[in-house]
Design an enzyme around this catalytic site. Structure first.
Site, PDB file in Angstrom:
ATOM      1  N   ILE A 164       8.989 -60.334  -0.235  1.00 14.90           N
ATOM      2  CA  ILE A 164       9.346 -61.632  -0.799  1.00 14.90           C
ATOM      3  C   ILE A 164      10.742 -61.489  -1.394  1.00 14.90           C
ATOM      4  CG2 ILE A 164       6.996 -62.447  -1.226  1.00 14.90           C
ATOM      5  CD1 ILE A 164       7.190 -61.555  -4.081  1.00 14.90           C
ATOM      6  N   ASP A 165      11.431 -62.594  -1.539  1.00 14.69           N
ATOM      7  CA  ASP A 165      12.821 -62.552  -1.994  1.00 14.69           C
ATOM      8  C   ASP A 165      12.957 -62.033  -3.423  1.00 14.69           C
ATOM      9  OD1 ASP A 165      13.520 -63.727   0.433  1.00 14.69           O
ATOM     10  OD2 ASP A 165      13.372 -65.757  -0.377  1.00 14.69           O
ATOM     11  N   LYS A 166      14.145 -61.585  -3.740  1.00  9.96           N
ATOM     12  CA  LYS A 166      14.437 -61.066  -5.066  1.00  9.96           C
ATOM     13  C   LYS A 166      14.017 -62.032  -6.168  1.00  9.96           C
ATOM     14  CE  LYS A 166      18.381 -59.940  -8.052  1.00  9.96           C
ATOM     15  NZ  LYS A 166      19.857 -59.821  -8.128  1.00  9.96           N
TER      16      LYS A 166
END
Length: 323
Positions: free
Chosen positions: A143-145
């Site tokens: 998942i994104d930062k």
């Protein structure tokens, strides 16, 4: 350098006639065109099991395999770091972790340390699968930062292989919650639109007419506020930035998204208001169906509270949630 298996694809009708180097960068977001050409020349890209030239034009049904190398010289060694982890489940085969906002999942140029992988290397010692590469050890999906929430991590190669197969077969259950801009006329919907590299900005993804990969997102409106809506979303596929790209494509970008949202983002959110809330899968060894949920984090709840001070236009009771 450690070998990293990067993907296998069957060329669809819309990919017919495309140059192999140009086609690859749409399917491997981390690879530049010059890197793709070099990989082709080195024999790291195979078409139907054989090496081809960078000018090769794809044919319908071609089987493209990519075997790329980690950029160790740009990242360095993986250093175990004593970083607190919110572990919601763990056994000898795998663990499920609740990743906080702002934590990068794995080391990459510009983020060589302080990542989830660094924390996992410390917590698990040497017991992490490396089938996804040394710098992505244990990581089955990302998942994104600036997206918070649940991730499953594989300790063994057996666990990694089984979990990766479940994700590829779309049999895992991944649910998100998000706050997006705008009001919805319908209480639920599905976005079925292929995603590929943005034609003008290589750092972004986009809904594309040709060369993209299948992407399907289901959404349901939980609550609508003045100018915003709280959604529950189910991923049928897992493309890079999928929810953010899909919601922006229908005119409802995720609140706080500085890449796909309005130029003037909601700074206090410090990134998109998006949380990986629930995760379900079959245990790779015991065969048990596991399902986990994580509470909405503080930043998310605080934003909802702010929105709640205005008039609520629609509220779906918990028992009416169908996704």
């Amino acid at each position: 350098m450690a070998s990293n298996y990067s993907g296998c694809w069957s060329v669809p009708q819309e990919g017919t006639g495309e140059r192999i180097d140009k086609w690859l960068i749409l399917h491997l977001p981390q690879v530049t065109r010059s890197e793709a050409q070099k990989a082709i020349e080195q024999g790291s890209i195979l078409v139907n099991g054989r090496q081809v030239g960078k000018n090769y034009k794809l044919r319908l049904g071609d089987q493209v395999e990519a075997f790329l190398l980690e950029k160790r010289e740009e990242v360095g060694e993986i250093l175990p770091e004593s970083i607190p982890l919110n572990i919601v489940y763990e056994d000898e085969h795998l663990l499920v972790v609740n990743k906080p906002k702002h934590m990068v999942v794995h080391p990459a140029p510009g983020n060589p340390s302080g990542t989830l992988v660094n924390a996992l290397a410390y917590h698990c010692k040497t017991q992490l699968s490396t089938l996804n590469g040394e710098f992505r050890q244990g990581i089955v999906h990302r998942i994104d930062k600036d997206t918070s929430g649940l991730l499953v991590v594989a300790k063994t190669d057996q666990a990694y292989t089984c979990l990766a197969q479940q994700i590829k077969a779309h049999t895992t259950h991944r649910f998100y919650e998000a706050v997006v801009y705008g009001r919805f006329k319908e209480p639920q919907g599905t976005i079925n639109a292929p995603i590929g590299r943005h034609p003008a900005d290589r750092k972004k993804m986009a809904v594309v007419k040709t060369g993209g990969r299948e992407a399907v997102t289901h959404y349901q409106v939980l609550t609508q506020y003045e100018g915003f809506a709280h959604l529950r979303l189910k991923l049928q596929t897992g493309r890079t930035h999928q929810i953010r790209v899909h919601m922006a494509s229908i005119g409802h970008p995720v609140a706080g998204d500085e890449i796909y949202g309005p130029k003037k983002a909601i700074k206090k959110l410090e990134g998109q208001c998006l949380h990986a809330k629930a995760l379900g899968f079959i245990h790779p060894v015991t065969g048990e169906h596991l399902y986990f949920e994580s509470p909405l984090p503080e930043y998310f709840c605080a934003f909802l509270k702010t929105l709640g001070k205005g008039a609520s236009l629609l509220n779906n009771a918990e028992e009416n949630v169908i996704l």
